[in-house]
Design a protein around this motif. Structure first.
Motif, PDB file in Angstrom:
ATOM      1  N   THR A 158       0.819  -1.216   0.000  1.00  0.00           N
ATOM      2  CA  THR A 158       0.000   0.000   0.000  1.00  0.00           C
ATOM      3  C   THR A 158       0.853   1.267   0.000  1.00  0.00           C
ATOM      4  O   THR A 158       0.389   2.313  -0.437  1.00  0.00           O
TER       5      THR A 158
ATOM      6  N   SER B 108       0.237   3.984  -2.827  1.00  0.00           N
ATOM      7  CA  SER B 108       0.035   5.390  -2.443  1.00  0.00           C
ATOM      8  C   SER B 108       1.046   6.289  -3.129  1.00  0.00           C
ATOM      9  O   SER B 108       0.714   7.387  -3.584  1.00  0.00           O
TER      10      SER B 108
ATOM     11  N   GLN C 243      -8.450   9.664  -9.703  1.00  0.00           N
ATOM     12  CA  GLN C 243      -8.140   8.847  -8.525  1.00  0.00           C
ATOM     13  C   GLN C 243      -9.133   9.056  -7.384  1.00  0.00           C
ATOM     14  O   GLN C 243      -9.068   8.370  -6.369  1.00  0.00           O
ATOM     15  N   GLY C 244     -10.038  10.027  -7.526  1.00  0.00           N
ATOM     16  CA  GLY C 244     -11.067  10.249  -6.511  1.00  0.00           C
ATOM     17  C   GLY C 244     -10.641  11.121  -5.348  1.00  0.00           C
ATOM     18  O   GLY C 244     -11.323  11.156  -4.325  1.00  0.00           O
ATOM     19  N   LEU C 245      -9.530  11.849  -5.459  1.00  0.00           N
ATOM     20  CA  LEU C 245      -9.098  12.743  -4.393  1.00  0.00           C
ATOM     21  C   LEU C 245      -9.728  14.129  -4.518  1.00  0.00           C
ATOM     22  O   LEU C 245      -9.910  14.822  -3.522  1.00  0.00           O
TER      23      LEU C 245
ATOM     24  N   THR D 191     -12.473  15.496  -1.936  1.00  0.00           N
ATOM     25  CA  THR D 191     -13.393  14.430  -1.532  1.00  0.00           C
ATOM     26  C   THR D 191     -12.951  13.945  -0.142  1.00  0.00           C
ATOM     27  O   THR D 191     -11.919  14.392   0.377  1.00  0.00           O
ATOM     28  N   ASP D 192     -13.690  13.023   0.428  1.00  0.00           N
ATOM     29  CA  ASP D 192     -13.256  12.434   1.700  1.00  0.00           C
ATOM     30  C   ASP D 192     -11.881  11.796   1.533  1.00  0.00           C
ATOM     31  O   ASP D 192     -11.004  11.944   2.384  1.00  0.00           O
ATOM     32  N   LYS D 193     -11.677  11.100   0.424  1.00  0.00           N
ATOM     33  CA  LYS D 193     -10.391  10.462   0.148  1.00  0.00           C
ATOM     34  C   LYS D 193      -9.278  11.510   0.079  1.00  0.00           C
ATOM     35  O   LYS D 193      -8.176  11.303   0.595  1.00  0.00           O
ATOM     36  N   GLY D 194      -9.562  12.648  -0.534  1.00  0.00           N
ATOM     37  CA  GLY D 194      -8.581  13.725  -0.623  1.00  0.00           C
ATOM     38  C   GLY D 194      -8.296  14.373   0.724  1.00  0.00           C
ATOM     39  O   GLY D 194      -7.139  14.662   1.052  1.00  0.00           O
ATOM     40  N   ARG D 195      -9.338  14.578   1.521  1.00  0.00           N
ATOM     41  CA  ARG D 195      -9.153  15.179   2.850  1.00  0.00           C
ATOM     42  C   ARG D 195      -8.306  14.282   3.752  1.00  0.00           C
ATOM     43  O   ARG D 195      -7.572  14.767   4.604  1.00  0.00           O
ATOM     44  N   GLU D 196      -8.384  12.970   3.541  1.00  0.00           N
ATOM     45  CA  GLU D 196      -7.616  12.050   4.372  1.00  0.00           C
ATOM     46  C   GLU D 196      -6.124  12.059   4.050  1.00  0.00           C
ATOM     47  O   GLU D 196      -5.333  11.437   4.759  1.00  0.00           O
ATOM     48  N   VAL D 197      -5.717  12.801   3.032  1.00  0.00           N
ATOM     49  CA  VAL D 197      -4.295  12.986   2.745  1.00  0.00           C
ATOM     50  C   VAL D 197      -3.693  14.011   3.708  1.00  0.00           C
ATOM     51  O   VAL D 197      -2.495  14.000   3.972  1.00  0.00           O
TER      52      VAL D 197
END
Length: 154
Positions: A12, A16, A63-65, A83-89
């Motif tokens: 992963t 990433s 990629q959905g970020l 997105t939620d996925k982007g905020r989690e970066v």
């Protein structure tokens, strides 16, 4: 120089890195976390060429970020929202900032101070064990194959 595609490696971190390993992607996500949404504002903040910016924003959407959202119809204009996925970066960026503060600043100090609005304090990121809360130290961590590791590679 062409980069090796690591997006399907059984790791992963490698997966990433295929997205976050590009410095423009990290800087675009940083800007989005700071409220930048429009193409021209990203370009002004980063000084990146239109072709590179268009390619990287498109990749982050793919990629959905980021989500590309129309904000004007005539003529059509779009903005890029995390997105939620982007905020989690963001915790990754905050950890990078903490590392940079420790190893890359001079006597003048950090160029950026992070402030945690919830508690009202300036802060620095710390990565902790999800189970005991202890700070992570590479000398105390062991990695092993997880259930998603391909059986053909085992």
């Amino acid at each position: 120089m062409q980069r090796t595609d690591t997006s399907d490696w059984p790791c992963t971190i490698a997966r990433s890195a295929s997205i976050l390993g590009d410095h423009w992607n990290l800087l675009l996500i940083r800007q989005a976390c700071q409220g930048t949404r429009r193409f021209g504002d990203f370009q002004a903040a980063l000084g990146v060429g239109r072709n590179i910016l268009s390619q990287r924003l498109g990749g982050l959407v793919e990629q959905g970020l980021l989500a590309r959202v129309e904000y004007q119809r005539k003529p059509p204009r779009y903005e890029y929202r995390l997105t939620d996925k982007g905020r989690e970066v963001y915790p990754i960026l905050a950890a990078m900032a903490a590392w940079g503060d420790r190893w890359l600043t001079g006597p003048e100090g950090t160029p950026l101070v992070l402030h945690h609005a919830s508690c009202g304090h300036d802060m620095r990121a710390e990565v902790k064990c999800s189970e005991c809360g202890g700070l992570l130290d590479v000398r105390e961590i062991r990695a092993s194959r997880g259930p998603g590791y391909p059986s053909a590679v085992r």
